[in-house]
Enzyme design. Structure first.
Site, PDB file in Angstrom:
ATOM      1  N   GLU A  94       0.831  -1.221   0.000  1.00 57.74           N
ATOM      2  CA  GLU A  94       0.000   0.000   0.000  1.00 57.74           C
ATOM      3  C   GLU A  94       0.862   1.266   0.000  1.00 57.74           C
ATOM      4  O   GLU A  94       0.552   2.264   0.639  1.00 57.74           O
ATOM      5  CB  GLU A  94      -1.029  -0.035   1.135  1.00 57.74           C
TER       6      GLU A  94
HETATM    7  N1  CAA Z   1      -6.523  11.753  -4.181  1.00 55.89           N
HETATM    8  C1  CAA Z   1      -6.961  12.138  -5.402  1.00 55.89           C
HETATM    9  N2  CAA Z   1      -6.137  12.309  -6.465  1.00 55.89           N
HETATM   10  C2  CAA Z   1      -4.823  12.086  -6.265  1.00 55.89           C
HETATM   11  C3  CAA Z   1      -4.304  11.704  -5.021  1.00 55.89           C
HETATM   12  C4  CAA Z   1      -5.218  11.539  -3.963  1.00 55.89           C
HETATM   13  N3  CAA Z   1      -4.814  11.129  -2.737  1.00 55.89           N
HETATM   14  N4  CAA Z   1      -2.968  11.558  -5.152  1.00 55.89           N
HETATM   15  C5  CAA Z   1      -2.660  11.861  -6.428  1.00 55.89           C
HETATM   16  N5  CAA Z   1      -3.777  12.165  -7.084  1.00 55.89           N
HETATM   17  C6  CAA Z   1      -3.899  12.587  -8.486  1.00 55.89           C
HETATM   18  C7  CAA Z   1      -3.000  13.787  -8.748  1.00 55.89           C
HETATM   19  O1  CAA Z   1      -3.643  14.994  -8.409  1.00 55.89           O
HETATM   20  C8  CAA Z   1      -2.760  13.698 -10.248  1.00 55.89           C
HETATM   21  O2  CAA Z   1      -3.863  14.214 -10.924  1.00 55.89           O
HETATM   22  P1  CAA Z   1      -3.651  14.978 -12.336  1.00 55.89           P
HETATM   23  O3  CAA Z   1      -3.044  13.942 -13.268  1.00 55.89           O
HETATM   24  O4  CAA Z   1      -5.019  15.403 -12.740  1.00 55.89           O
HETATM   25  O5  CAA Z   1      -2.726  16.117 -12.078  1.00 55.89           O
HETATM   26  C9  CAA Z   1      -2.740  12.199 -10.490  1.00 55.89           C
HETATM   27  O6  CAA Z   1      -3.379  11.582  -9.358  1.00 55.89           O
HETATM   28  C10 CAA Z   1      -1.350  11.648 -10.623  1.00 55.89           C
HETATM   29  O7  CAA Z   1      -0.639  11.981  -9.469  1.00 55.89           O
HETATM   30  P2  CAA Z   1       0.910  12.223  -9.494  1.00 55.89           P
HETATM   31  O8  CAA Z   1       1.292  13.172 -10.565  1.00 55.89           O
HETATM   32  O9  CAA Z   1       1.319  12.538  -8.126  1.00 55.89           O
HETATM   33  O10 CAA Z   1       1.403  10.762  -9.958  1.00 55.89           O
HETATM   34  P3  CAA Z   1       2.781  10.057  -9.830  1.00 55.89           P
HETATM   35  O11 CAA Z   1       2.974   9.218 -11.034  1.00 55.89           O
HETATM   36  O12 CAA Z   1       3.854  11.041  -9.487  1.00 55.89           O
HETATM   37  O13 CAA Z   1       2.573   9.004  -8.623  1.00 55.89           O
HETATM   38  C11 CAA Z   1       2.372   8.265  -6.363  1.00 55.89           C
HETATM   39  C12 CAA Z   1       2.071   9.343  -7.401  1.00 55.89           C
HETATM   40  C13 CAA Z   1       1.964   8.884  -5.042  1.00 55.89           C
HETATM   41  C14 CAA Z   1       3.835   7.901  -6.336  1.00 55.89           C
HETATM   42  C15 CAA Z   1       1.504   7.017  -6.699  1.00 55.89           C
HETATM   43  O14 CAA Z   1       1.923   6.406  -7.881  1.00 55.89           O
HETATM   44  C16 CAA Z   1       1.488   5.984  -5.580  1.00 55.89           C
HETATM   45  O15 CAA Z   1       0.792   6.147  -4.582  1.00 55.89           O
HETATM   46  N6  CAA Z   1       2.246   4.877  -5.744  1.00 55.89           N
HETATM   47  C17 CAA Z   1       2.186   3.776  -4.807  1.00 55.89           C
HETATM   48  C18 CAA Z   1       1.176   2.784  -5.234  1.00 55.89           C
HETATM   49  C19 CAA Z   1       0.735   1.901  -4.111  1.00 55.89           C
HETATM   50  O16 CAA Z   1       0.503   2.337  -3.003  1.00 55.89           O
HETATM   51  N7  CAA Z   1       0.587   0.624  -4.431  1.00 55.89           N
HETATM   52  C20 CAA Z   1       0.096  -0.287  -3.484  1.00 55.89           C
HETATM   53  C21 CAA Z   1      -0.478  -1.479  -4.168  1.00 55.89           C
HETATM   54  S1  CAA Z   1      -2.013  -1.966  -3.512  1.00 55.89           S
HETATM   55  C22 CAA Z   1      -1.655  -2.990  -2.215  1.00 55.89           C
HETATM   56  O17 CAA Z   1      -0.569  -3.081  -1.741  1.00 55.89           O
HETATM   57  C23 CAA Z   1      -2.840  -3.677  -1.674  1.00 55.89           C
HETATM   58  C24 CAA Z   1      -2.574  -4.971  -1.033  1.00 55.89           C
HETATM   59  O18 CAA Z   1      -2.829  -6.000  -1.594  1.00 55.89           O
HETATM   60  C25 CAA Z   1      -2.129  -4.983   0.384  1.00 55.89           C
END
Ligand code: CAA
Length: 391
Positions: A375
């Protein structure tokens, strides 16, 4: 009274739990002690979680705690969820992750963003705990970099055709309902990603072998393969291109659940360490009488207390409809480190006994590590936190 103190009392800051919160905590604690503790070592060793035990958790309402009672959920707040998660994770972190994914990623996502028909058909059995869900975002080449989805969904008019592979999916084979992310238009980057509800027995959908993991071995983790899987259009959640926002919004709440899981692993190891320190004697006295052990316990308790406050604060922000994105990442970042540090110390306090299965703490140390990875890794949490600070 100074200005800050006046403001604090005016907002009614209160650290006490309600009667209902305490009841939920006690209920989860009793269940964990009576029904999860027996067999937890075997489940870790054999990498199997009996179906009957999953059903039992469902009957007791652990899988749909926050979902609306209209859809069979418990209608409880996020604070109740954190309290229950801590108690379950104290004993069995594998049970806790099944619970976390179903509650805060699958049920919450469907409740917030699903259509009425999707809620009736899919959320209701999930919230009642009759079936389990999985959240399928990660791929072989898209873990932290979730935007780089390679799974594709081609619009065929009344349905989409899904092709691709998902990795490390919690509840991979136990689940019946899968929320699957796929790229519908790569040129639109995050706005070209959608999320679809996929049923288990859909032709072309297959489940890979179970991963042989370091920790949380009782939970089943699989890769999933999609080959020309037909998904009806009505199974897309939200408007076209909503998938990435869906992922980010659900993960913000999911991270509170993982913080609570990490907190539970830490406090479970701590409770075992206190009990052991009072019992075990060296140099003619209980090891609890040695200052080296006392200081370890004091440090562990301080860290755990801070992790608990951060986690409950994130849950409280969510319950009071305030922005909790940074708070949930902060809680997860900190609590997962506390889980790792505390369990290492718990093994040290237990000495040789800590290194063998029967004393539980070695399992907790193995279980703790994943909370710094899934996550969103700790590094991803730092990205989320620092971006908010600097924006
Ligand atoms: N709420 C709403 N929108 C959001 C947001 C939020 N919390 N966070 C980002 N966004 C939106 C941004 O505003 C942006 O919108 P626009 O394109 O319109 O500008 C869009 O999302 C893209 O955001 P970023 O430009 O910040 O994207 P990024 O490529 O730089 O990545 C990141 C951001 C935070 C690194 C994201 O990729 C991330 O969270 N990565 C980790 C993924 C993760 O947690 N994976 C877990 C797998 S699931 C799991 O583990 C479950 C399980 O089985 C236990």
């Amino acid at each position: 009274m100074n200005q800050d103190a006046t403001e604090l009392s005016a907002t009614g800051m209160d650290f006490s739990l309600s009667e209902e919160h305490l009841m939920i905590k006690d209920m989860a604690r009793d269940f964990a002690k009576n029904e999860l503790l027996p067999g937890v070592i075997e489940r870790d060793e054999n990498q199997k979680f009996p179906k009957e035990l999953i059903n039992r958790m469902g009957e007791l309402g652990f899988f749909g705690m926050m979902a609306d009672p209209q859809y069979g959920g418990g209608g409880l707040d996020a604070i109740s969820y954190v309290l229950a998660m801590e108690e379950i994770a104290k004993v069995d972190a594998s049970a806790a992750v099944m619970m976390s994914v179903n509650n805060s990623l699958v049920c919450w996502g469907l409740q917030e963003f699903g259509s009425e028909a999707q809620k009736e058909k899919y959320l209701t059995p999930l919230a009642k705990g009759e079936v389990i869900g999985a959240f399928c975002l990660s791929e072989p080449e898209a873990g932290s970099d979730a935007t780089s989805q390679k799974t594709t969904a081609v619009d065929m008019g009344d349905h989409y055709l899904l092709n691709g592979t998902k990795n490390w999916i919690t509840n991979g084979s136990t689940a019946s309902t899968y929320l699957v992310f796929a790229q519908t238009d790569a040129s639109k980057r995050t706005h070209g990603i959608n999320v679809f509800i996929v049923e288990k027995n859909t032709p072309g959908f297959s489940i890979g072998p179970k991963e042989n993991k370091l920790g949380i071995r009782g939970s089943d983790t699989h890769s999933l393969m999609f080959t020309d899987v037909r998904v009806p259009k009505e199974n897309r959640i939200g408007a076209d291109g909503f998938g990435f926002t869906f992922a980010m919004k659900t993960l913000a709440g999911g991270r509170i659940g993982i913080a609570a899981q990490a907190l539970g692993i830490a406090s479970g190891a701590f409770e075992r360490s206190v009990a052991y320190a009072k019992e075990r004697k060296t140099f003619g006295k209980p090891i609890a009488d040695h200052q080296s052990i006392q200081f370890k316990l004091a440090d562990m308790n301080t860290q755990i207390e801070a992790a608990r406050l951060l986690t409950l604060k994130a849950a409280w922000l969510k319950d009071t409809h305030q922005d909790y994105v940074t708070a949930s990442s902060t809680a997860k970042l900190f609590a997962s480190k506390v889980a790792m540090d505390t369990t290492i110390e718990a093994v040290q306090i237990h000495g040789g006994y800590g290194y063998v299965r029967e004393f539980h703490v070695e399992r907790m140390m193995r279980d703790a590590k994943i909370t710094q990875i899934y996550e969103g890794t700790s590094e991803i949490q730092k990205i989320v936190i620092s971006r908010a600070l600097l924006k």
